[in-house]
Motif scaffolding. Sequence first.
Motif, PDB file in Angstrom:
ATOM      1  N   ARG A 215      48.338  76.234 101.010  1.00 22.38           N
ATOM      2  CA  ARG A 215      49.725  76.607 101.291  1.00 22.38           C
ATOM      3  C   ARG A 215      50.025  76.729 102.793  1.00 22.38           C
ATOM      4  N   ILE A 216      49.024  77.186 103.567  1.00 24.63           N
ATOM      5  CA  ILE A 216      49.215  77.294 105.020  1.00 24.63           C
ATOM      6  C   ILE A 216      49.410  75.902 105.623  1.00 24.63           C
ATOM      7  N   PHE A 217      48.584  74.993 105.148  1.00 23.06           N
ATOM      8  CA  PHE A 217      48.661  73.615 105.643  1.00 23.06           C
ATOM      9  C   PHE A 217      49.986  72.970 105.234  1.00 23.06           C
ATOM     10  N   LEU A 218      50.372  73.166 103.971  1.00 22.72           N
ATOM     11  CA  LEU A 218      51.626  72.577 103.481  1.00 22.72           C
ATOM     12  C   LEU A 218      52.824  73.099 104.259  1.00 22.72           C
ATOM     13  N   LYS A 219      52.804  74.399 104.565  1.00 19.96           N
ATOM     14  CA  LYS A 219      53.921  74.974 105.326  1.00 19.96           C
ATOM     15  C   LYS A 219      54.017  74.376 106.730  1.00 19.96           C
ATOM     16  N   SER A 220      52.859  74.116 107.348  1.00 21.28           N
ATOM     17  CA  SER A 220      52.881  73.526 108.693  1.00 21.28           C
ATOM     18  C   SER A 220      53.476  72.124 108.661  1.00 21.28           C
ATOM     19  N   VAL A 221      53.272  71.415 107.544  1.00 17.78           N
ATOM     20  CA  VAL A 221      53.860  70.075 107.409  1.00 17.78           C
ATOM     21  C   VAL A 221      55.369  70.182 107.183  1.00 17.78           C
ATOM     22  N   VAL A 222      55.768  71.074 106.301  1.00 15.61           N
ATOM     23  CA  VAL A 222      57.201  71.268 106.028  1.00 15.61           C
ATOM     24  C   VAL A 222      57.932  71.708 107.293  1.00 15.61           C
ATOM     25  N   ASP A 223      57.292  72.551 108.093  1.00 16.26           N
ATOM     26  CA  ASP A 223      57.922  73.039 109.332  1.00 16.26           C
ATOM     27  C   ASP A 223      58.245  71.900 110.305  1.00 16.26           C
ATOM     28  N   LEU A 224      57.541  70.785 110.166  1.00 17.40           N
ATOM     29  CA  LEU A 224      57.798  69.643 111.060  1.00 17.40           C
ATOM     30  C   LEU A 224      59.176  69.039 110.821  1.00 17.40           C
TER      31      LEU A 224
ATOM     32  N   ARG B 152      53.752  64.516  95.005  1.00 14.02           N
ATOM     33  CA  ARG B 152      53.362  63.735  93.820  1.00 14.02           C
ATOM     34  C   ARG B 152      51.924  64.011  93.381  1.00 14.02           C
ATOM     35  N   LEU B 153      51.176  64.749  94.188  1.00 18.66           N
ATOM     36  CA  LEU B 153      49.822  65.108  93.792  1.00 18.66           C
ATOM     37  C   LEU B 153      49.840  66.146  92.668  1.00 18.66           C
ATOM     38  N   LYS B 154      48.843  66.095  91.802  1.00 20.11           N
ATOM     39  CA  LYS B 154      48.816  67.000  90.646  1.00 20.11           C
ATOM     40  C   LYS B 154      48.551  68.445  91.041  1.00 20.11           C
ATOM     41  N   THR B 155      47.755  68.633  92.089  1.00 18.67           N
ATOM     42  CA  THR B 155      47.319  69.995  92.426  1.00 18.67           C
ATOM     43  C   THR B 155      48.298  70.758  93.318  1.00 18.67           C
ATOM     44  N   THR B 156      49.292  70.092  93.854  1.00 19.24           N
ATOM     45  CA  THR B 156      50.284  70.810  94.670  1.00 19.24           C
ATOM     46  C   THR B 156      51.304  71.458  93.741  1.00 19.24           C
ATOM     47  N   GLU B 157      51.733  72.663  94.080  1.00 17.10           N
ATOM     48  CA  GLU B 157      52.601  73.445  93.198  1.00 17.10           C
ATOM     49  C   GLU B 157      54.021  73.528  93.763  1.00 17.10           C
ATOM     50  N   ALA B 158      54.975  73.230  92.913  1.00 16.61           N
ATOM     51  CA  ALA B 158      56.380  73.258  93.330  1.00 16.61           C
ATOM     52  C   ALA B 158      56.817  74.638  93.821  1.00 16.61           C
ATOM     53  N   PRO B 159      56.415  75.730  93.159  1.00 22.53           N
ATOM     54  CA  PRO B 159      56.821  77.055  93.658  1.00 22.53           C
ATOM     55  C   PRO B 159      56.303  77.350  95.068  1.00 22.53           C
ATOM     56  N   VAL B 160      55.133  76.818  95.394  1.00 17.20           N
ATOM     57  CA  VAL B 160      54.585  77.009  96.741  1.00 17.20           C
ATOM     58  C   VAL B 160      55.479  76.307  97.761  1.00 17.20           C
ATOM     59  N   PHE B 161      55.873  75.098  97.433  1.00 18.31           N
ATOM     60  CA  PHE B 161      56.781  74.360  98.323  1.00 18.31           C
ATOM     61  C   PHE B 161      58.116  75.111  98.479  1.00 18.31           C
ATOM     62  N   LYS B 162      58.580  75.722  97.388  1.00 16.65           N
ATOM     63  CA  LYS B 162      59.895  76.378  97.422  1.00 16.65           C
ATOM     64  C   LYS B 162      59.828  77.770  98.066  1.00 16.65           C
TER      65      LYS B 162
ATOM     66  N   GLU C 116      61.567  71.362  87.971  1.00 15.92           N
ATOM     67  CA  GLU C 116      62.046  71.360  86.574  1.00 15.92           C
ATOM     68  C   GLU C 116      60.879  71.288  85.603  1.00 15.92           C
ATOM     69  N   LYS C 117      59.858  70.567  85.973  1.00 15.21           N
ATOM     70  CA  LYS C 117      58.686  70.438  85.106  1.00 15.21           C
ATOM     71  C   LYS C 117      58.013  71.800  84.937  1.00 15.21           C
ATOM     72  N   VAL C 118      57.927  72.559  86.039  1.00 13.73           N
ATOM     73  CA  VAL C 118      57.338  73.910  85.978  1.00 13.73           C
ATOM     74  C   VAL C 118      58.198  74.814  85.113  1.00 13.73           C
ATOM     75  N   THR C 119      59.523  74.710  85.249  1.00 13.43           N
ATOM     76  CA  THR C 119      60.450  75.554  84.483  1.00 13.43           C
ATOM     77  C   THR C 119      60.294  75.288  82.989  1.00 13.43           C
ATOM     78  N   ARG C 120      60.177  74.019  82.585  1.00 12.59           N
ATOM     79  CA  ARG C 120      60.013  73.675  81.173  1.00 12.59           C
ATOM     80  C   ARG C 120      58.705  74.217  80.618  1.00 12.59           C
ATOM     81  N   MET C 121      57.655  74.175  81.456  1.00 12.06           N
ATOM     82  CA  MET C 121      56.345  74.622  80.989  1.00 12.06           C
ATOM     83  C   MET C 121      56.292  76.140  80.812  1.00 12.06           C
ATOM     84  N   THR C 122      57.082  76.861  81.583  1.00 12.22           N
ATOM     85  CA  THR C 122      57.057  78.321  81.527  1.00 12.22           C
ATOM     86  C   THR C 122      58.113  78.887  80.560  1.00 12.22           C
ATOM     87  N   ALA C 123      58.982  77.988  80.113  1.00 17.12           N
ATOM     88  CA  ALA C 123      60.074  78.453  79.241  1.00 17.12           C
ATOM     89  C   ALA C 123      59.538  78.823  77.844  1.00 17.12           C
TER      90      ALA C 123
END
Length: 390
Positions: free
Chosen positions: A295-304, A325-335, A383-390
């Motif tokens: 998540r630290i690494f992803l945030k540094s990329v988004v900050d660019l 598009r990678l399977k292991t990255t999590e949408a909530p982390v990005f958000k 949306e995929k995460v939302t459907r899975m948790t619904a």
Amino acid sequence: MELRSSWMVALTLTAVMVTAVTADRSNNKSGGLYWSTAEEEAQAQLQPRVDDSAVEADFDADGGFSSLDSMLQWALGHSDPDQLKEAAKEVQGLNPADLNKRRLEIKQLMEELKTPSDAQLMKVAILDLKNSSLSLEDRHRALEELLELVEPIDNANDLNKLGGLAVVIGELDHSDSETRKMAAWIIGKASQNNPLVQKQVLELRALSKLMKMVKSSFVEEAIKAIYAVSALLRNNVAGQEMFYEEAGQKLLQDIVSDSSIGNRLRIRAVVLLGDLAEFQLGNTDKDELPFFSNRIFLKSVVDLTSAADLHLQEKALIAIKSLLRLKTTEAPVFKDFCGLDAALERMRQQLQDLMVEEYHRDYAMDVESLRSEVQLIFQRKLEKVTRMTA
């Protein structure tokens, strides 16, 4: 009969030509008829020079004779009449075997006068680099010549055969930063989309040297080093494994997250990140590396995406597109942690403003198209995460 007459005249001139051309060879610098190492040129400078402008004018632009007639015209214009008479007497007494021998001599002479091949030029540059007493100026010149010569893939493949690849890699340890920069540039260019050279460079253990150079305080050296690293890793599993073993992911994170580093190097780093993520997407049989979802690494990329340089923002978007598009990255982390949704909205507003300006309009529209695509992928992942948790 006319052909035989031409050959007889040519044979008459052979001895005179050999003498004249041999003399000219000893006085001619690299760039004329013959190519020589820096050491040979230095020795030639010590010899008395003659005015060779008239001689050069008689040769074709590529450094040789275009035909037998042009060779004869040159010989006639640069021969002593008395010598010609003596040579004529000698030719008249030749038997068929000697006549054929002289013909072969002329053929060999004409071959020697042709422009040298790329392989010959590469050999000269390599010999220069092997010369420990070579001046820094001549060393740079030899590297510049190799840089141009290795661009065609066949020449790049020949570099190791000629013993040049190990020599160039050795220049990565030179005390002069310009020399190290040029050596890295050559390695990068020769390795570009070339699995054979990639393998050879990796076997010669150059990757770790190049990774250290990426940290150089000399900006151009660091940029050419990461260019070479990227060329070695592209679509190369062995190279990527070595990169990760050398803590390559930390190297990328340090560059991407450090705002004090120049944008050119950060652009190179985020492009490399995008390439690595894209390669991972194409190799689903391999486990995704943990650093892609850090998540630290992803945030540094988004900050660019908030950088002042629009080109850097664009490259960051391309990397984010692959990371999403990678399977292991999590949408909530990005958000929630990276703030990607807010970052994309800021970019949208910025790009709208730029579209008003004619100078930026086309590029801004291209980046906006990419931004919209990234936003769509991000929304679907959420949306995929939302459907899975619904």
